[in-house]
Design a protein around this motif. Structure first.
Motif, PDB file in Angstrom:
ATOM      1  N   VAL A  46       0.993  -0.882   0.113  1.00 15.10           N
ATOM      2  CA  VAL A  46      -0.109   0.087   0.380  1.00 15.10           C
ATOM      3  C   VAL A  46       0.691   1.253   0.473  1.00 15.10           C
ATOM      4  N   PHE A  47       0.297   2.247  -1.460  1.00 12.38           N
ATOM      5  CA  PHE A  47       1.755   3.609  -0.786  1.00 12.38           C
ATOM      6  C   PHE A  47       0.575   4.186  -0.904  1.00 12.38           C
ATOM      7  N   TYR A  62       2.629   5.588 -19.383  1.00  7.51           N
ATOM      8  CA  TYR A  62       0.869   6.379 -19.485  1.00  7.51           C
ATOM      9  C   TYR A  62       0.626   4.593 -19.631  1.00  7.51           C
ATOM     10  N   GLN A  63       0.513   3.466 -19.108  1.00 11.55           N
ATOM     11  CA  GLN A  63       0.526   2.062 -19.262  1.00 11.55           C
ATOM     12  C   GLN A  63      -0.067   1.647 -17.816  1.00 11.55           C
ATOM     13  N   PHE A  64       0.775   1.797 -17.577  1.00  9.83           N
ATOM     14  CA  PHE A  64       0.800   2.159 -15.940  1.00  9.83           C
ATOM     15  C   PHE A  64      -0.718   2.362 -14.980  1.00  9.83           C
ATOM     16  N   ALA A  70      -8.055   0.849 -13.865  1.00 10.12           N
ATOM     17  CA  ALA A  70      -8.723  -0.172 -14.834  1.00 10.12           C
ATOM     18  C   ALA A  70      -8.971  -1.514 -13.197  1.00 10.12           C
ATOM     19  N   ASP A  71      -7.818  -1.291 -12.277  1.00 16.40           N
ATOM     20  CA  ASP A  71      -7.797  -1.987 -10.974  1.00 16.40           C
ATOM     21  C   ASP A  71      -8.341  -1.217  -9.597  1.00 16.40           C
ATOM     22  N   TYR A  72      -9.077  -0.152 -10.344  1.00 11.48           N
ATOM     23  CA  TYR A  72      -9.736   0.810  -9.461  1.00 11.48           C
ATOM     24  C   TYR A  72      -9.118   1.501  -7.796  1.00 11.48           C
ATOM     25  N   MET A  73      -8.329   1.026  -7.887  1.00 15.17           N
ATOM     26  CA  MET A  73      -6.216   2.393  -7.306  1.00 15.17           C
ATOM     27  C   MET A  73      -7.022   3.606  -6.719  1.00 15.17           C
ATOM     28  N   SER A  94      -6.398  12.192 -16.451  1.00 16.73           N
ATOM     29  CA  SER A  94      -7.018  10.785 -14.998  1.00 16.73           C
ATOM     30  C   SER A  94      -6.598  11.272 -13.796  1.00 16.73           C
ATOM     31  N   TYR A  95      -7.853  11.088 -13.459  1.00 18.51           N
ATOM     32  CA  TYR A  95      -8.076  11.275 -11.351  1.00 18.51           C
ATOM     33  C   TYR A  95      -6.734  10.662 -10.583  1.00 18.51           C
TER      34      TYR A  95
END
Length: 125
Positions: A46-47, A62-64, A70-73, A94-95
């Protein structure tokens, strides 16, 4: 509790510099040299903040970011780039991206930016 940072950059000098700076400021720091390594670290830790180079081998910045979305981080990201003007519009929107920083950066400015984001949770213009 100390904030935990992930520094992702393929340049060893940048990783070492940022790690030294933020550890001396009292943060817990982990580093990754590729986007693929960063994905693995994010899956297992967890960061509170990620400092991400835009140009990375294997999985780029960008891909990261798209994978994190996509993983709702919900981890705020500071994107670092030598060519800020070439960063994709999508990444700017990006949010997760709270700030885009040009390399080379001013050390005091980057410390202030990290502190502001961690203390307020808002974007830094």
């Amino acid at each position: 509790m100390k904030s935990k940072l992930l520094i992702v950059d393929d340049q060893p000098g940048i990783r070492l510099l940022l790690t030294d700076i933020f550890e001396s400021e009292g943060y817990l720091v982990e580093a990754a040299k590729t986007g693929k390594e960063a994905v693995q670290k994010v899956e297992n830790n967890v960061f509170d903040l990620i400092m991400l180079d835009y140009k990375l081998p294997i999985i780029d910045g960008y891909q990261f970011i798209k994978q994190m979305e996509a993983d709702y981080m919900q981890v705020p990201v500071i994107v670092m780039s030598g060519l800020v003007e070439n960063i994709d519009i999508e990444i700017k929107e990006s949010y997760l991206v709270k700030k885009i920083v040009a390399k080379p950066f001013n050390v005091q400015d980057i410390c202030d930016t990290v502190s502001t984001i961690l203390n307020s949770g808002t974007d830094v213009s």
